[in-house]
Write a protein that holds these residues in place. Structure first.
Motif, short mmCIF file in Angstrom:
data_model
loop_
_atom_site.label_atom_id
_atom_site.label_comp_id
_atom_site.label_asym_id
_atom_site.label_seq_id
_atom_site.Cartn_x
_atom_site.Cartn_y
_atom_site.Cartn_z
N PHE A 201 0.85 -1.16 0.04
CA PHE A 201 -0.10 -0.05 -0.06
C PHE A 201 0.74 1.30 -0.06
O PHE A 201 0.36 2.24 0.06
CB PHE A 201 -0.95 0.06 1.19
CG PHE A 201 -1.73 -1.36 1.33
CD1 PHE A 201 -2.31 -1.98 0.41
CD2 PHE A 201 -1.87 -1.69 2.55
CE1 PHE A 201 -2.87 -3.19 0.50
CE2 PHE A 201 -2.55 -3.00 2.84
CZ PHE A 201 -3.22 -3.67 1.73
N THR A 202 2.14 0.97 0.19
CA THR A 202 3.01 2.37 0.07
C THR A 202 3.43 2.76 -1.38
O THR A 202 3.99 4.08 -1.15
CB THR A 202 4.37 2.20 1.23
OG1 THR A 202 4.87 0.96 0.79
CG2 THR A 202 3.59 1.84 2.40
N GLY A 203 3.32 1.86 -2.25
CA GLY A 203 4.05 2.37 -3.73
C GLY A 203 2.85 2.82 -4.42
O GLY A 203 1.48 3.03 -4.16
N THR A 204 3.13 2.82 -5.74
CA THR A 204 1.99 3.21 -6.80
C THR A 204 0.90 2.04 -6.73
O THR A 204 1.28 0.67 -6.83
CB THR A 204 2.92 3.21 -8.15
OG1 THR A 204 3.77 4.42 -8.04
CG2 THR A 204 1.81 3.53 -9.48
N VAL A 205 -0.14 2.55 -7.11
CA VAL A 205 -1.27 1.53 -7.20
C VAL A 205 -1.36 1.32 -8.84
O VAL A 205 -1.71 1.99 -9.59
CB VAL A 205 -2.59 2.08 -7.00
CG1 VAL A 205 -3.92 1.22 -7.16
CG2 VAL A 205 -2.77 2.28 -5.21
N TRP A 206 -0.98 0.08 -9.23
CA TRP A 206 -1.03 -0.17 -10.73
C TRP A 206 -2.38 -0.98 -10.96
O TRP A 206 -2.95 -1.84 -10.26
CB TRP A 206 0.20 -1.11 -11.08
CG TRP A 206 1.34 -0.33 -11.15
CD1 TRP A 206 2.45 -0.50 -10.03
CD2 TRP A 206 1.98 0.78 -12.07
NE1 TRP A 206 3.46 0.36 -10.59
CE2 TRP A 206 3.08 1.08 -11.64
CE3 TRP A 206 1.05 1.35 -13.23
CZ2 TRP A 206 3.88 1.97 -12.41
CZ3 TRP A 206 2.11 2.22 -13.80
CH2 TRP A 206 3.36 2.53 -13.50
N SER A 207 -3.06 -0.60 -12.07
CA SER A 207 -4.50 -1.18 -12.44
C SER A 207 -4.19 -1.36 -14.18
O SER A 207 -3.59 -0.49 -14.58
CB SER A 207 -5.76 -0.47 -12.04
OG SER A 207 -5.60 0.64 -12.40
#
Length: 429
Positions: A201-207
C-alpha cells in the motif's frame, strides 16, 4: 504422479496448508515443514497430531531451514524425497525456493509474487521482473511451477479463466473485490505479515485500464458494492499480484483489484506512512543504531497468528465480471464466503490464512494426481479451472455465482467450455 510435500514457512498460511495436507496425506504422502524457527515447526506438528488431523499414519516432520540458502533447501528436498515444494513463507523467498526446485526437479508452488526487500512496487508487469524470466528453463527441464496459488492471487484467477472459457463471448471488465468483514478486537493489526502487508500500500497503485497500465495513489479511488452475506462495503483501488498476470493472459481491457479498509485502518496507516515508519530504507538513530522503520513497526504489532482465537465474522472475495454472452450485456459475480470461527475450529487459523492456505494445498493435490502437473511455469488462469474450483469446495472453500438468474452454488455443469472464441478467451487457448 508426485508424492511427498515440503511446506516452507510456519506462519498462518503454512499452518493451514500443513493441516490440510495432513488431512490428505493419502494423496500427498510425507509432509515436511521447514522454517528458520524450529520451535514453530514443532508446534505446528504437535498441533496437527493433537487434533488427530492425519488421514492415515505417515511422516509428519519439522526441520530448521534458512530457505534463502539454496543449497540447504536443495539438500532438504533430496533428504525428504519431496516432489512438491510449497513456499508458504515470505514472498522474499520465492526465487531461492524456485531455484532449488529447478535444480532438483521438484514441483514448485507459491501463494504470492516475488518481492525484492530493497524495492517497493516495481514496474509492471511484476511477474516479468522475476518469475517469468525462468519460464523457458522450467519448460526445458519439465519442472512444474505454479505461481500465485492462494486466493488472491489464485482462486480469483481461476474464476476469471472460468468466465473467459465457459461463460462470456467477450469480457469487458474484471473487478476483483476483497472484503474482510470480520473483527479481532485489537487496536490495530494486520492479517498477515505486516512487512508484506504495508509494502502493498505504500507504492504506486497499478491497475489495467483501457488495455494499458494506469497509476494511482493508495486510497485515491473507491467504489461501493452491495455484496452477498457481508452487505454494503466501500473498497479502494489497490495494486495486486493477479492483475499482472491476468492482463497478460486474458484479452480484457479493464482488470482492477479492490480491497476493503475501515476508517480506523486508513487513519493509522496514514499516520505511520506520513511519519516515515513504513519505509523499507534503513535509518540511523541518535545512538548510531541502524534500523529499518518498517521492520520496527512489524516487531511491535501483534503476530497475525495471535489474532485467530478472537476473530469473528466473515470474508468475501470474488470476481465481478462484465461482458457479452449470446449478444446480450451480462454481469457475473463468482465468489467465496469464509468464516473466521469455522477456520479456527478446523485449523487454529483465521479466515485470511485459511483462504490462502487451502488453495495452495488444492494445487498440490492436483499436481500429485497429475491433473496440474504441467511441466512448465503457469499462472493459475493458464490451468483448467473447474477441477480446482470443484476441489476447493470439497476442501472447505465453496464457490457461489450470481447473475440475472439469481445466486446459487457453483455447478460445474453450467461452465462447460463454449464453442465460440470471443475476445475474452485466454491468449493462446
Amino acid at each position: 504422479m508426485k508424492k511427498n510435500i515440503l511446506i516452507i514457512g510456519a506462519g498462518g498460511v503454512a499452518q493451514v496448508a500443513a493441516y490440510k495436507a495432513a488431512m490428505h496425506n493419502d494423496v500427498l504422502g510425507d509432509i515436511n515443514i521447514a522454517s528458520r524457527t524450529m520451535a514453530k515447526c514443532e508446534a505446528l506438528v504437535a498441533g496437527i497430531l493433537d487434533r488427530k488431523a492425519l488421514k492415515r499414519p505417515g511422516v509428519l516432520a519439522a526441520h530448521a531451514l534458512d530457505a534463502m540458502d539454496v543449497e540447504a533447501t536443495k539438500a532438504l528436498i533430496r533428504r525428504t524425497r519431496s516432489q512438491i515444494v510449497l513456499n508458504a513463507g515470505s514472498a522474499f523467498l520465492n526465487m531461492s525456493v524456485l531455484r532449488a526446485c529447478l535444480d532438483t526437479g521438484a514441483a514448485y508452488i507459491d501463494t504470492a509474487i516475488h518481492e525484492d526487500p530493497s524495492k517497493v512496487c516495481e514496474q509492471p508487469p511484476w511477474y516479468g521482473n522475476y518469475e517469468w524470466k525462468h519460464r523457458e528453463e522450467c519448460e526445458r527441464k519439465g519442472v512444474t511451477a505454479i505461481l500465485g496459488a492462494g486466493f488472491d492471487p489464485g482462486v480469483v484467477n481461476a474464476y476469471a479463466a472460468l468466465a473467459a472459457n465457459a461463460w462470456f463471448d467477450r469480457i469487458d471488465s474484471i473487478d476483483i473485490i476483497d472484503v474482510n468483514a470480520g473483527g479481532h478486537g485489537r487496536y490495530f493489526a494486520t492479517n498477515f505479515d505486516p512487512e508484506i502487508n504495508f509494502r502493498e500500500f505504500t507504492g504506486t497503485v497499478w491497475s489495467w485500464q483501457q488495455s494499458q497500465w494506469m497509476a494511482n495513489r493508495m486510497f485515491e479511488v473507491q467504489r461501493t458494492d452491495d455484496l452477498p452475506v457481508v452487505g454494503t462495503h466501500t473498497t479502494y483501488l489497490t495494486g495486486h499480484d493477479e492483475v499482472h498476470s491476468l492482463s497478460a493472459n486474458l484479452d480484457v481491457p479493464d482488470i482492477r483489484f479492490w480491497m476493503g479498509f475501515g476508517e480506523h485502518y486508513i487513519n493509522v496507516f496514514t499516520v505511520l506512512n506520513n511519519l516515515g515508519l513504513l519505509s523499507e530504507k534503513p535509518v540511523t538513530t541518535a545512538e548510531g543504531v541502524e534500523v529499518v522503520p518498517l521492520k520496527v513497526v512489524k516487531a511491535v504489532l501483534p503476530d497475525p497468528m495471535s489474532l485467530a482465537p478472537d476473530y469473528t465474522g466473515k470474508t468475501f472475495i470474488g470476481d465481478l465480471i462484465k461482458g457479452e454472452r449470446n449478444g446480450v450485456a451480462t454481469e457475473l459475480l463468482v465468489y467465496n464466503i469464509a468464516d473466521h470461527e469455522e477456520a479456527f475450529a478446523e485449523t487454529n487459523s483465521q479466515a485470511i490464512s485459511y483462504t490462502a492456505g487451502v488453495p495452495a494445498i488444492a494445487a498440490a493435490i492436483l499436481i500429485a494426481r497429475g491433473e496440474w502437473d504441467c511441466h512448465r511455469m503457469s499462472n493459475i488462469e493458464e490451468l483448467p479451472p473447474v477441477p480446482f474450483i470443484d476441489l476447493l469446495g470439497r476442501l472447505g472453500l465453496a464457490t457461489r455465482v450470481r447473475d440475472a438468474q439469481g445466486d446459487r452454488a457453483f455447478d460445474a455443469a453450467e461452465f462447460r467450455p463454449r464453442e465460440k472464441h470471443g475476445e475474452g478467451r485466454l491468449r493462446g487457448a
